[in-house]
Design a protein around this motif. Structure first.
Motif, PDB file in Angstrom:
ATOM      1  N   ASP A 106      12.733  -4.626   6.710  1.00  0.00           N
ATOM      2  CA  ASP A 106      11.532  -3.908   6.870  1.00  0.00           C
ATOM      3  C   ASP A 106      10.991  -3.473   8.262  1.00  0.00           C
ATOM      4  OD1 ASP A 106       9.405  -3.126   4.806  1.00  0.00           O
ATOM      5  OD2 ASP A 106       8.072  -4.032   6.144  1.00  0.00           O
TER       6      ASP A 106
ATOM      7  N   ARG B 296       1.329  -0.879   4.938  1.00  0.00           N
ATOM      8  CA  ARG B 296       1.963  -2.190   5.023  1.00  0.00           C
ATOM      9  C   ARG B 296       3.299  -2.154   4.601  1.00  0.00           C
ATOM     10  NH1 ARG B 296      -2.067  -4.595   0.215  1.00  0.00           N
ATOM     11  NH2 ARG B 296      -1.184  -3.187  -1.437  1.00  0.00           N
TER      12      ARG B 296
ATOM     13  N   PRO C 225       6.330  -7.173   0.944  1.00  0.00           N
ATOM     14  CA  PRO C 225       6.028  -8.722   0.996  1.00  0.00           C
ATOM     15  C   PRO C 225       7.478  -9.382   1.287  1.00  0.00           C
ATOM     16  CG  PRO C 225       5.038  -7.760  -0.931  1.00  0.00           C
ATOM     17  CD  PRO C 225       5.806  -6.570  -0.608  1.00  0.00           C
TER      18      PRO C 225
ATOM     19  N   TRP D 273       8.422 -12.208   0.212  1.00  0.00           N
ATOM     20  CA  TRP D 273       9.315 -12.786  -1.171  1.00  0.00           C
ATOM     21  C   TRP D 273      10.170 -11.201  -1.851  1.00  0.00           C
ATOM     22  CZ3 TRP D 273       8.650 -10.408  -5.711  1.00  0.00           C
ATOM     23  CH2 TRP D 273       7.449  -9.693  -6.051  1.00  0.00           C
TER      24      TRP D 273
ATOM     25  N   ARG E  54       7.712   1.273  -0.144  1.00  0.00           N
ATOM     26  CA  ARG E  54       6.677   1.348   0.672  1.00  0.00           C
ATOM     27  C   ARG E  54       5.603   2.335   0.628  1.00  0.00           C
ATOM     28  NH1 ARG E  54       7.912  -1.059   5.768  1.00  0.00           N
ATOM     29  NH2 ARG E  54       6.971   0.546   6.790  1.00  0.00           N
TER      30      ARG E  54
END
Length: 238
Positions: free
Chosen positions: A92, A110, A113, A115, A172
């Motif tokens: 990422d 952002r 996540p 996970w 994203r």
């Protein structure tokens, strides 16, 4: 366009985010394969006796060289799966670095996540390993064609890697329906990104760069098609 994506990815390899992912991935991948060495030694030392003296003497003589050969063989064939699992957990920041440098006006607010990155990387690594094991008999049968195994390898892994990296970038910016639509509309280019990434995986040492270059190429692809992608996204919200 694929060549352009590839060259842009190469030109950014000195980026701090790229370097951090690269060296973290190398360290973990090396640790994985090094840990296989004592396991291989133990396995070779516990091969059951065949009762054939000459064959048992060969087995006893394998020792260190045999264990090293096993590890090298496993590393050659399974490195794409292991490297993908490891590096995909950290990709990422690579996407963010590409967006910051080339597409600041379209940068995601952002990232994904942690996970979700973990689940995606494990899923991709498992799929790469599973489908290549399933295809193993076909690789062997196609040896008579000389280049048949290469095309099959590129087809299977190109599809899997291209899909995963494209979805990683698209998630994203888009919701689930938009991601699927984007993948369907641009499946040809997505496959080419995956095939190029797979080709890099096939080159020893250079294959360490494959996940980073692949996801960077996928990022350029997404933003090059950003207008269509955002249109798809808007249509899924109606």
């Amino acid at each position: 366009m694929i060549i352009r994506y590839f060259l842009r990815a190469l030109n950014q390899l000195d980026d701090a985010a790229f370097q951090k992912v690269l060296w973290s991935g190398i360290a973990i991948a090396l640790a994985v394969f090094i840990s296989l060495y004592p396991l291989s030694q133990w396995a070779l030392a516990h091969i059951p006796s065949t009762g054939w003296g000459w064959l048992d003497r060969i087995g006893d003589g394998l020792g260190t060289w045999g264990a090293a050969a096993v590890v090298l063989l496993l590393a050659y064939f399974l490195f794409p799966a292991v490297a993908t699992i490891v590096m995909s957990m950290f990709l990422d920041p690579v996407v963010a670095a590409v967006e910051t440098k080339h597409y600041p006006h379209r940068k995601a607010e952002r990232g994904l996540p942690l996970w979700l990155e973990l689940v995606s990387s494990l899923q991709l690594g498992g799929l790469v390993l599973f489908w290549n094991l399933i295809a193993l008999p076909f690789y062997i049968l196609l040896l008579v064609t000389a280049i048949g195994p290469l095309f099959l390898y590129l087809a299977i892994n190109g599809y899997l890697l291209g899909r995963e990296y494209a979805e990683m970038v698209a998630r994203r910016h888009l919701r689930a329906n938009g991601v699927k639509s984007f993948r369907r509309i641009h499946r040809g280019e997505i496959f080419l990104v995956g095939a190029a990434t797979t080709a890099i995986f096939m080159v020893p040492l250079v294959n360490l760069l494959a996940p980073i270059v692949g996801v960077a190429m996928a990022t350029h692809l997404f933003h090059h098609r950003a207008d269509e992608a955002m249109t798809v996204h808007a249509s899924t919200q109606r």
